[in-house]
Motif scaffolding. Structure first.
Motif, PDB file in Angstrom:
ATOM      1  N   ALA A 149      45.842   4.773 -13.053  1.00  0.00           N
ATOM      2  CA  ALA A 149      45.662   4.548 -11.614  1.00  0.00           C
ATOM      3  C   ALA A 149      46.976   4.731 -10.852  1.00  0.00           C
ATOM      4  O   ALA A 149      46.973   5.143  -9.694  1.00  0.00           O
ATOM      5  N   THR A 150      48.101   4.443 -11.505  1.00  0.00           N
ATOM      6  CA  THR A 150      49.379   4.617 -10.812  1.00  0.00           C
ATOM      7  C   THR A 150      49.903   6.051 -10.945  1.00  0.00           C
ATOM      8  O   THR A 150      50.665   6.512 -10.109  1.00  0.00           O
TER       9      THR A 150
ATOM     10  N   PRO B 198      42.621  -0.821 -22.947  1.00  0.00           N
ATOM     11  CA  PRO B 198      43.573  -1.834 -22.456  1.00  0.00           C
ATOM     12  C   PRO B 198      43.838  -1.684 -20.959  1.00  0.00           C
ATOM     13  O   PRO B 198      43.952  -0.559 -20.449  1.00  0.00           O
ATOM     14  N   LEU B 199      43.957  -2.818 -20.296  1.00  0.00           N
ATOM     15  CA  LEU B 199      44.206  -2.817 -18.846  1.00  0.00           C
ATOM     16  C   LEU B 199      45.480  -2.016 -18.521  1.00  0.00           C
ATOM     17  O   LEU B 199      45.532  -1.289 -17.538  1.00  0.00           O
ATOM     18  N   ALA B 200      46.500  -2.125 -19.387  1.00  0.00           N
ATOM     19  CA  ALA B 200      47.767  -1.419 -19.134  1.00  0.00           C
ATOM     20  C   ALA B 200      47.529   0.086 -19.053  1.00  0.00           C
ATOM     21  O   ALA B 200      48.155   0.784 -18.251  1.00  0.00           O
TER      22      ALA B 200
ATOM     23  N   LYS C 102      38.987   1.778   0.300  1.00  0.00           N
ATOM     24  CA  LYS C 102      39.388   2.930  -0.531  1.00  0.00           C
ATOM     25  C   LYS C 102      40.564   2.633  -1.462  1.00  0.00           C
ATOM     26  O   LYS C 102      41.563   3.363  -1.497  1.00  0.00           O
ATOM     27  N   TYR C 103      40.443   1.505  -2.178  1.00  0.00           N
ATOM     28  CA  TYR C 103      41.473   1.226  -3.170  1.00  0.00           C
ATOM     29  C   TYR C 103      40.861   0.516  -4.376  1.00  0.00           C
ATOM     30  O   TYR C 103      39.680   0.162  -4.362  1.00  0.00           O
ATOM     31  N   LEU C 104      41.693   0.369  -5.397  1.00  0.00           N
ATOM     32  CA  LEU C 104      41.234  -0.249  -6.634  1.00  0.00           C
ATOM     33  C   LEU C 104      41.960  -1.579  -6.816  1.00  0.00           C
ATOM     34  O   LEU C 104      43.110  -1.608  -7.272  1.00  0.00           O
ATOM     35  N   PRO C 105      41.311  -2.677  -6.434  1.00  0.00           N
ATOM     36  CA  PRO C 105      41.957  -3.980  -6.632  1.00  0.00           C
ATOM     37  C   PRO C 105      42.153  -4.258  -8.126  1.00  0.00           C
ATOM     38  O   PRO C 105      41.416  -3.716  -8.965  1.00  0.00           O
ATOM     39  N   LEU C 106      43.115  -5.108  -8.420  1.00  0.00           N
ATOM     40  CA  LEU C 106      43.417  -5.401  -9.822  1.00  0.00           C
ATOM     41  C   LEU C 106      42.204  -5.951 -10.560  1.00  0.00           C
ATOM     42  O   LEU C 106      41.952  -5.613 -11.714  1.00  0.00           O
ATOM     43  N   GLU C 107      41.432  -6.794  -9.879  1.00  0.00           N
ATOM     44  CA  GLU C 107      40.269  -7.364 -10.581  1.00  0.00           C
ATOM     45  C   GLU C 107      39.237  -6.294 -10.926  1.00  0.00           C
ATOM     46  O   GLU C 107      38.519  -6.404 -11.926  1.00  0.00           O
ATOM     47  N   THR C 108      39.204  -5.233 -10.108  1.00  0.00           N
ATOM     48  CA  THR C 108      38.298  -4.125 -10.411  1.00  0.00           C
ATOM     49  C   THR C 108      38.793  -3.384 -11.653  1.00  0.00           C
ATOM     50  O   THR C 108      38.006  -3.057 -12.551  1.00  0.00           O
TER      51      THR C 108
END
Ligand code: FES
Length: 177
Positions: free
Chosen positions: A70-71, A62-64, A45-51
């Motif tokens: 997400a934060t 943009p990823l940022a 139940k989390y969002l890894p960075l690669e996801t």
């Protein structure tokens, strides 16, 4: 258009995310829905960075920006979550009715680190080493009349005290034996 960075997602995960994006993109709140569905499918139940990186490339954002969404929302987790989540409200109404004490006794019960070691008692997300429990805090559940409020595996519990919280934990421990 961003180029797809190499990712360690399985083909299955990529197919799932592609489908979620295809069904939601262009709708209001699409990004939130995409992140929510993706997190829900994740075993922990989390969002890894690669996801996040994969989604960013796919939706061409943009990823940022994805990372800041997400934060920002308490709903999203960037760290693996325990099998059970207990969330203690640290808003003003709950604070004045003893939520700090609840949090401290919960942490003692579960053997989690102290506030000082975690960098402060008010903003917390910590998981027991066995992965059974995650303890988190929120700013307000919007249920202030029920203060102090805790959420146990997404179930709101109002007017909680140390004893009722301890009973909730014990019931979950028994359930997961
Ligand atoms: S302050 Fe706790 S629910 Fe609002």
């Amino acid at each position: 258009m961003q180029t797809l960075a190499p990712v360690s997602l399985s083909t299955e995960e990529q197919v799932f995310i592609d489908k979620v994006i295809a069904t939601r993109q262009g709708r209001p709140g699409a990004l939130l829905g995409i992140l929510e569905a993706t997190q829900e499918r994740n075993r922990y139940k989390y969002l890894p960075l690669e996801t996040l990186r994969y989604i960013a490339a796919k939706v061409d954002v943009p990823l940022a920006r994805i990372y800041s969404v997400a934060t920002f929302y308490a709903l999203f987790n960037l760290q693996p979550q325990g099998e059970n989540t207990i969330c203690i409200c640290r808003g003003t109404a709950c604070h004045t009715r003893g939520s700090r004490k609840l949090l401290e006794s919960l942490r003692l019960d579960l053997g989690l680190e102290t506030g000082a070691e975690l960098g402060g008692a008010d903003k917390l997300s910590a998981t027991t080493p066995d992965g059974k429990f995650t303890v988190r805090t929120v700013a307000c559940f919007g249920q202030c009349a029920l203060a102090p409020v805790a959420e146990v595996n997404h179930r709101i519990c109002g007017h909680v005290n140390e004893r009722t919280l301890e009973r909730e934990v014990q019931a979950l421990v028994r359930e997961h034996r």
